[in-house]
Motif scaffolding. Structure first.
Motif, PDB file in Angstrom:
ATOM      1  N   GLY A 102      -5.619  -4.581  -5.388  1.00  0.00           N
ATOM      2  CA  GLY A 102      -4.585  -5.359  -4.685  1.00  0.00           C
ATOM      3  C   GLY A 102      -3.607  -4.467  -3.931  1.00  0.00           C
ATOM      4  O   GLY A 102      -3.194  -4.792  -2.819  1.00  0.00           O
ATOM      5  N   VAL A 103      -3.255  -3.332  -4.543  1.00  0.00           N
ATOM      6  CA  VAL A 103      -2.311  -2.413  -3.898  1.00  0.00           C
ATOM      7  C   VAL A 103      -2.957  -1.799  -2.653  1.00  0.00           C
ATOM      8  O   VAL A 103      -2.321  -1.635  -1.614  1.00  0.00           O
ATOM      9  CB  VAL A 103      -1.878  -1.313  -4.888  1.00  0.00           C
ATOM     10  CG1 VAL A 103      -0.919  -0.351  -4.235  1.00  0.00           C
ATOM     11  CG2 VAL A 103      -1.230  -1.933  -6.113  1.00  0.00           C
ATOM     12  N   GLU A 129      -5.280  -3.239  -0.886  1.00  0.00           N
ATOM     13  CA  GLU A 129      -5.326  -4.316   0.113  1.00  0.00           C
ATOM     14  C   GLU A 129      -3.959  -4.469   0.792  1.00  0.00           C
ATOM     15  O   GLU A 129      -3.878  -4.663   2.014  1.00  0.00           O
ATOM     16  CB  GLU A 129      -5.737  -5.630  -0.563  1.00  0.00           C
ATOM     17  CG  GLU A 129      -5.981  -6.712   0.451  1.00  0.00           C
ATOM     18  CD  GLU A 129      -6.483  -7.993  -0.169  1.00  0.00           C
ATOM     19  OE1 GLU A 129      -5.905  -8.414  -1.182  1.00  0.00           O
ATOM     20  OE2 GLU A 129      -7.431  -8.579   0.375  1.00  0.00           O
ATOM     21  N   ALA A 130      -2.885  -4.372  -0.019  1.00  0.00           N
ATOM     22  CA  ALA A 130      -1.541  -4.490   0.550  1.00  0.00           C
ATOM     23  C   ALA A 130      -1.313  -3.390   1.585  1.00  0.00           C
ATOM     24  O   ALA A 130      -0.799  -3.648   2.673  1.00  0.00           O
ATOM     25  CB  ALA A 130      -0.492  -4.409  -0.558  1.00  0.00           C
ATOM     26  N   ALA A 131      -1.735  -2.158   1.256  1.00  0.00           N
ATOM     27  CA  ALA A 131      -1.565  -1.045   2.199  1.00  0.00           C
ATOM     28  C   ALA A 131      -2.365  -1.297   3.472  1.00  0.00           C
ATOM     29  O   ALA A 131      -1.888  -1.047   4.585  1.00  0.00           O
ATOM     30  CB  ALA A 131      -1.992   0.268   1.552  1.00  0.00           C
ATOM     31  N   LYS A 132      -3.585  -1.842   3.314  1.00  0.00           N
ATOM     32  CA  LYS A 132      -4.391  -2.171   4.497  1.00  0.00           C
ATOM     33  C   LYS A 132      -3.669  -3.203   5.356  1.00  0.00           C
ATOM     34  O   LYS A 132      -3.657  -3.109   6.579  1.00  0.00           O
ATOM     35  CB  LYS A 132      -5.734  -2.767   4.062  1.00  0.00           C
ATOM     36  CG  LYS A 132      -6.797  -1.743   3.780  1.00  0.00           C
ATOM     37  CD  LYS A 132      -8.126  -2.459   3.617  1.00  0.00           C
ATOM     38  CE  LYS A 132      -9.151  -1.572   2.971  1.00  0.00           C
ATOM     39  NZ  LYS A 132     -10.342  -2.317   2.561  1.00  0.00           N
ATOM     40  N   SER A 133      -3.072  -4.205   4.682  1.00  0.00           N
ATOM     41  CA  SER A 133      -2.399  -5.269   5.437  1.00  0.00           C
ATOM     42  C   SER A 133      -1.192  -4.731   6.201  1.00  0.00           C
ATOM     43  O   SER A 133      -0.731  -5.357   7.145  1.00  0.00           O
ATOM     44  CB  SER A 133      -1.974  -6.409   4.503  1.00  0.00           C
ATOM     45  OG  SER A 133      -0.775  -6.083   3.826  1.00  0.00           O
ATOM     46  N   MET A 134      -0.668  -3.565   5.786  1.00  0.00           N
ATOM     47  CA  MET A 134       0.457  -2.962   6.510  1.00  0.00           C
ATOM     48  C   MET A 134      -0.022  -2.112   7.676  1.00  0.00           C
ATOM     49  O   MET A 134       0.787  -1.552   8.408  1.00  0.00           O
ATOM     50  CB  MET A 134       1.254  -2.049   5.572  1.00  0.00           C
ATOM     51  CG  MET A 134       1.940  -2.761   4.454  1.00  0.00           C
ATOM     52  SD  MET A 134       2.507  -1.507   3.298  1.00  0.00           S
ATOM     53  CE  MET A 134       2.717  -2.509   1.858  1.00  0.00           C
ATOM     54  N   GLY A 135      -1.341  -1.977   7.784  1.00  0.00           N
ATOM     55  CA  GLY A 135      -1.873  -1.190   8.883  1.00  0.00           C
ATOM     56  C   GLY A 135      -2.141   0.258   8.527  1.00  0.00           C
ATOM     57  O   GLY A 135      -2.235   1.108   9.410  1.00  0.00           O
ATOM     58  N   ALA A 136      -2.247   0.573   7.231  1.00  0.00           N
ATOM     59  CA  ALA A 136      -2.517   1.955   6.822  1.00  0.00           C
ATOM     60  C   ALA A 136      -3.961   2.329   7.149  1.00  0.00           C
ATOM     61  O   ALA A 136      -4.865   1.514   7.009  1.00  0.00           O
ATOM     62  CB  ALA A 136      -2.271   2.118   5.328  1.00  0.00           C
ATOM     63  N   SER A 137      -4.166   3.585   7.576  1.00  0.00           N
ATOM     64  CA  SER A 137      -5.524   4.066   7.824  1.00  0.00           C
ATOM     65  C   SER A 137      -6.138   4.487   6.488  1.00  0.00           C
ATOM     66  O   SER A 137      -5.424   4.645   5.498  1.00  0.00           O
ATOM     67  CB  SER A 137      -5.484   5.257   8.776  1.00  0.00           C
ATOM     68  OG  SER A 137      -4.816   6.334   8.149  1.00  0.00           O
ATOM     69  N   GLN A 187      -4.505   7.591   5.195  1.00  0.00           N
ATOM     70  CA  GLN A 187      -3.180   7.313   4.618  1.00  0.00           C
ATOM     71  C   GLN A 187      -3.294   6.656   3.246  1.00  0.00           C
ATOM     72  O   GLN A 187      -2.516   6.952   2.345  1.00  0.00           O
ATOM     73  CB  GLN A 187      -2.375   6.397   5.557  1.00  0.00           C
ATOM     74  CG  GLN A 187      -1.794   7.124   6.759  1.00  0.00           C
ATOM     75  CD  GLN A 187      -1.116   6.173   7.718  1.00  0.00           C
ATOM     76  OE1 GLN A 187      -1.613   5.076   7.978  1.00  0.00           O
ATOM     77  NE2 GLN A 187       0.017   6.578   8.258  1.00  0.00           N
ATOM     78  N   LYS A 195      -1.503   8.475   0.319  1.00  0.00           N
ATOM     79  CA  LYS A 195      -0.229   7.863  -0.076  1.00  0.00           C
ATOM     80  C   LYS A 195      -0.371   6.769  -1.121  1.00  0.00           C
ATOM     81  O   LYS A 195       0.616   6.359  -1.718  1.00  0.00           O
ATOM     82  CB  LYS A 195       0.483   7.298   1.159  1.00  0.00           C
ATOM     83  CG  LYS A 195       0.944   8.375   2.122  1.00  0.00           C
ATOM     84  CD  LYS A 195       1.427   7.742   3.423  1.00  0.00           C
ATOM     85  CE  LYS A 195       1.694   8.764   4.487  1.00  0.00           C
ATOM     86  NZ  LYS A 195       3.027   9.369   4.392  1.00  0.00           N
ATOM     87  N   VAL A 196      -1.578   6.241  -1.293  1.00  0.00           N
ATOM     88  CA  VAL A 196      -1.745   5.179  -2.301  1.00  0.00           C
ATOM     89  C   VAL A 196      -2.608   5.678  -3.464  1.00  0.00           C
ATOM     90  O   VAL A 196      -2.150   5.774  -4.589  1.00  0.00           O
ATOM     91  CB  VAL A 196      -2.355   3.903  -1.697  1.00  0.00           C
ATOM     92  CG1 VAL A 196      -2.504   2.835  -2.768  1.00  0.00           C
ATOM     93  CG2 VAL A 196      -1.492   3.380  -0.556  1.00  0.00           C
ATOM     94  N   VAL A 221      -1.303   8.925  -5.231  1.00  0.00           N
ATOM     95  CA  VAL A 221       0.035   8.714  -5.806  1.00  0.00           C
ATOM     96  C   VAL A 221      -0.036   7.752  -6.997  1.00  0.00           C
ATOM     97  O   VAL A 221       0.501   8.022  -8.066  1.00  0.00           O
ATOM     98  CB  VAL A 221       1.007   8.183  -4.729  1.00  0.00           C
ATOM     99  CG1 VAL A 221       2.352   7.830  -5.349  1.00  0.00           C
ATOM    100  CG2 VAL A 221       1.200   9.222  -3.634  1.00  0.00           C
TER     101      VAL A 221
END
Lengths: 338, 220
Positions: free
Chosen positions: B119-120, B122-130, B133, B137-138, B141
């Motif tokens: 889920g985390v 997916e959330a990063a993807k929804s923010m436009g993370a490559s 990244q 960063k996910v 970390v």
């Protein structure tokens, strides 16, 4: 031009060499500033639908247009840019557990390459808006569910998106917290003019804040329109089921109706006349009240009642005609199983 | 028994053991960390699923890991000699230690990263993370506690393996234990080296777990 336009969207998944259709030929237009509800039972395909709006799920067929831009035509980089203009919140909050509140809110800005100082200032501003400024150094594990969702909302708004997608955002919360989160979403919609798409299985969420609603049943869009219209006179079985909370697939024993059951809806102005007492006095037959409730539909009080009518079909028709004359909205409830 | 000469030898043994253990852990991560990331990213529900790459790495890791360390040590003698010029001593031992550790570390890293909540991501993807990244960063970390725990366990394992290399003249405390305890029947010196190894292991384990817990923000 609609803010979000979905054209002939079909999505199929391959599971163990079988193709499963999650969505079939869905067409939908969501206008700027709408709070648009998408409701359906679990497994109806609504989560797949919301994930198609930011292309987390790529459609098998059909198009998704955001402000007229077809997402399928964008390059990887352009798509990521577009996604950063669409905020999203989730049932499970999906916060970064190893980052504190302010770093979580800064995260989408960090990804977008915004300077740290600028990002922090923006994050503090957003935390004020969701009333969590005193929690900026706390970690997600120290927050309640409602607080986590507020952080998630602040995070989703960090990049100033025009659209906010909410995937069952209140399903893991208790009723009071749900109410406060919905109030916050409504405020955001009014203050910032953001278009909000809400995916839910709870009719109460739709009736309390949505202006429009689409009903998804087994991957198809079966009904769509203003919340008021669908609350008053649902036409699809799925809508009736969601409104009454009555299951369609009852066991064979329960399917035999004890009597005919109807649902009546009345609004503020028709609530003065003691209609039901009049029915009983006029026809001299008992009418069984199976359920009665008042709901707030976009700020208007709407009453709803499920009535069990007497056996005689002729009297049943007369009662229904009488109720309709009094400008009440009458619909049948099939397979009422108590 | 514990005259100046022996104490000096034991101190050198500690130094060599720490050198072998820590350096091979470090070099093992230089190789194993990227491999573990690639395994996680290319698995069926990873960020960039790729059956071919996953299978190749998967099988390679399994093959290397199924060779017992002592045999790997002997098998690699020509390679070690070509690389560092000799096949005995602590520097030479580092070569088989790294080869042995890299696939093990890759597995440990892979399983740590697999634990990160989808889920985390997916959330990063929804923010436009490559994808890059998301890894930096996910994944790294969010998995840091688990990664540090894995690193502690790996260091402990390599401490044991470095001692094992003593049987073929690998240097360090293991070497001393074998030479004095086994070949010269000086059990007392062997016991001292064993106690030293236990102490070093305890320190590594405790410090590692302390740091991992200190950096974990999930509990409380």
């Amino acid at each position: 031009m609609s803010e979000i336009e979905i054209r002939h969207l079909t999505k199929k998944f391959e599971v163990n060499k079988h193709w499963i259709t999650a969505l079939e030929d869905v067409n939908l237009s969501i206008e700027s500033g709408d709070i648009y509800g998408v409701i359906g039972m679990s497994g109806a395909g609504k989560s797949t639908l919301v994930r198609s709006i930011n292309f987390l799920e790529k459609p098998t067929e059909g198009q998704v247009l955001i402000e007229g831009t077809d997402l399928a035509e964008l390059s990887g980089r352009e798509l990521r840019k577009k996604r950063s203009e669409i905020g999203m919140i989730f049932q499970g909050f999906n916060l970064l557990e190893q980052k504190n509140v302010i770093d979580n809110v800064c995260f989408p800005l960090e990804i977008a390459g915004v300077k740290k100082k600028e990002a922090s200032a923006r994050a503090i501003e957003l935390l004020k808006m969701v009333q969590l400024e005193e929690k900026e150094r706390a970690y997600p594990s120290q927050l309640s569910g409602g607080q986590k969702q507020r952080v998630a909302i602040a995070r989703a708004l960090a990049t100033s998106p025009k659209i906010l997608l909410c995937d069952e955002a209140t399903s893991a919360l208790d009723p009071q917290t749900t109410e406060s989160i919905l109030k916050l979403l409504k405020e955001i919609n009014e203050k910032l003019g953001i278009t909000i798409v809400i995916i839910t299985h709870q009719m109460s969420v739709v009736t309390s804040i949505c202006t429009k609603v689409a009903i998804i049943d087994s991957g198809r869009l079966v009904e769509e329109g203003s919340v008021e219209k669908i609350f008053e006179s649902p036409s699809s079985d799925a809508a009736k089921e969601l409104l009454s909370g009555v299951k369609r697939q009852a066991s064979s024993l329960e399917i035999l109706p004890a009597y005919r059951v109807i649902r009546i809806v009345f609004s503020e102005n028709s609530a003065y006349e003691p209609v039901l007492s009049n029915v009983i006095l006029k026809f001299g037959v008992p009418v069984n009240i199976l359920k009665a409730d008042t709901k707030n539909v976009n700020g208007k009080a709407k009453g709803e009642m499920l009535l069990g009518l007497p056996d005689d079909p002729e009297v049943q028709e007369q009662i229904i005609a009488y109720l309709k004359e009094r400008e009440l909205i009458v619909s049948e409830v099939k397979d009422y199983a108590g | 028994m514990l005259d100046e000469k022996v104490i000096l030898m034991l101190l050198e043994g500690i130094r060599d053991t720490l050198y072998m253990t820590l350096f091979s852990t470090f070099a093992g991560y230089v190789l194993g960390l990227p491999l573990g990331i690639i395994l996680n990213v290319t698995r069926a529900d990873g960020l960039k699923p790729n059956r071919v790459i996953y299978r190749i790495l998967d099988i390679t890791c399994n093959i290397v890991r199924s060779i017992p360390f002592l045999i790997l040590l002997i098998l690699l003698i020509p390679f070690t000699r070509a690389l560092v010029g000799q096949s005995y001593g602590s520097t030479a031992t580092i070569v088989p230690l790294v080869i042995c550790a890299a696939p093990y570390i890759a597995r440990v890293v892979e399983s740590s990263l697999n634990e990160v909540d989808a889920g985390v991501i997916e959330a990063a993807k929804s923010m436009g993370a490559s994808d890059f990244q998301i890894i930096r960063k996910v994944l790294l970390v969010e998995a840091k506690t688990s990664l540090l725990t894995g690193m502690t366990i790996t260091t402990g394992l390599l401490l044991g393996y470095s001692a094992m290399s003593g049987t073929v003249g690998g240097g360090g405390l293991g070497d001393i234990a074998v030479r004095y305890g086994y070949y010269r029947w000086q059990t007392d010196i062997m016991i001292v080296t064993v106690i030293l190894l236990i102490l070093i292991f305890q320190i590594i384990q405790n410090v590692g777990m302390k740091i991992a817990n200190l950096l974990d923000h999930r509990k409380r």
